[in-house]
Enzyme design. Sequence first.
Site, PDB file in Angstrom:
ATOM      1  N   SER A  90      35.274  35.021  52.075  1.00 24.26           N
ATOM      2  CA  SER A  90      35.940  35.882  53.048  1.00 24.26           C
ATOM      3  C   SER A  90      37.207  35.211  53.586  1.00 24.26           C
ATOM      4  CB  SER A  90      34.938  36.248  54.161  1.00 24.26           C
ATOM      5  OG  SER A  90      35.388  37.323  54.935  1.00 24.26           O
ATOM      6  N   ASP A 215      31.080  46.078  48.506  1.00 28.84           N
ATOM      7  CA  ASP A 215      31.506  45.412  49.741  1.00 28.84           C
ATOM      8  C   ASP A 215      32.071  46.442  50.710  1.00 28.84           C
ATOM      9  OD1 ASP A 215      32.806  43.793  51.678  1.00 28.84           O
ATOM     10  OD2 ASP A 215      33.116  42.211  50.193  1.00 28.84           O
ATOM     11  N   HIS A 243      29.229  42.245  50.929  1.00 29.11           N
ATOM     12  CA  HIS A 243      30.222  41.223  51.283  1.00 29.11           C
ATOM     13  C   HIS A 243      29.638  39.815  51.196  1.00 29.11           C
ATOM     14  CE1 HIS A 243      33.939  39.743  52.902  1.00 29.11           C
ATOM     15  NE2 HIS A 243      33.362  39.195  53.946  1.00 29.11           N
TER      16      HIS A 243
END
Length: 270
Positions: A90, A215, A243
């Site tokens: 991320s 995601d 995610h």
Amino acid sequence: MGGGDNNGVEDSVIHFVFVHGASHGGWCWYKLITLLVSAGFEATSVDLTGAGINLTDSNTVFESDHYNLPLFTLLSDLPPHHRVVLVGHSIGGSSVTEALCKFTDKISMVVYLAALMVQPGSVASPSLLTMNVGEEGIWEYTYGEGLDKTPTGVIMKKEFIRHYYYSQSPLEDVTLASKLLRPAPVRALSQGLDKLSPNPEAEKVPRVYIKTGKDNLFDSLRQDRLVENWPPSQLYVLEESDHSAFFSVPTTLFAYLLRAVSVLQHGSHC
């Protein structure tokens, strides 16, 4: 793969170093670390400043160098025979790129997992940042310096965690994670990439991007744009992953990591 002594020179060892995203900590990589260590690799996850079990209040972390200091310290302390594979998730991709520019000679490969991957010296579009993704009102801000100042921390509201972070993940992991998430230092996160200068040497290090197909936080189009803007040497897609691939598809992610680093094991050095 081992670190045996050969005429006084230690054999090289592949060492995975995992970097979490916003609000998470080293704890989120527990499944991957277990798999990699069982397979004979070195594997370490780091708590950035104010995250995981790091004792610093994230509301006091304003600079990216302060936030990333535990990662920089870890990398600087590793012995030279460790061939580091740096894996960022991320917005942790920003930390990975900063580390790549600072410790280029120590890093053999970087892996971006549903992560911010922006070429040093370029500017990331705000629309590509995970912290700007999602409907209005999913983020809760903290104002450590007062309501009249810019926020010092940000965390996803509890009612949105399952949908945006962990929609395909086991409920046990969701329950545990919801107890461990901490506010992220929003100023340090927003500062990171803007200060990086072009770095041709860092760009020689092999890069891998791993997309997450289901995601809800960082959608495929945004991930595709990152890949187009700075093409990696390898690209993988986790079709069934939310995610948080380290929870939802750990064995597939493990297999992709093994495939990615096979070029290092076959003698190709960055």
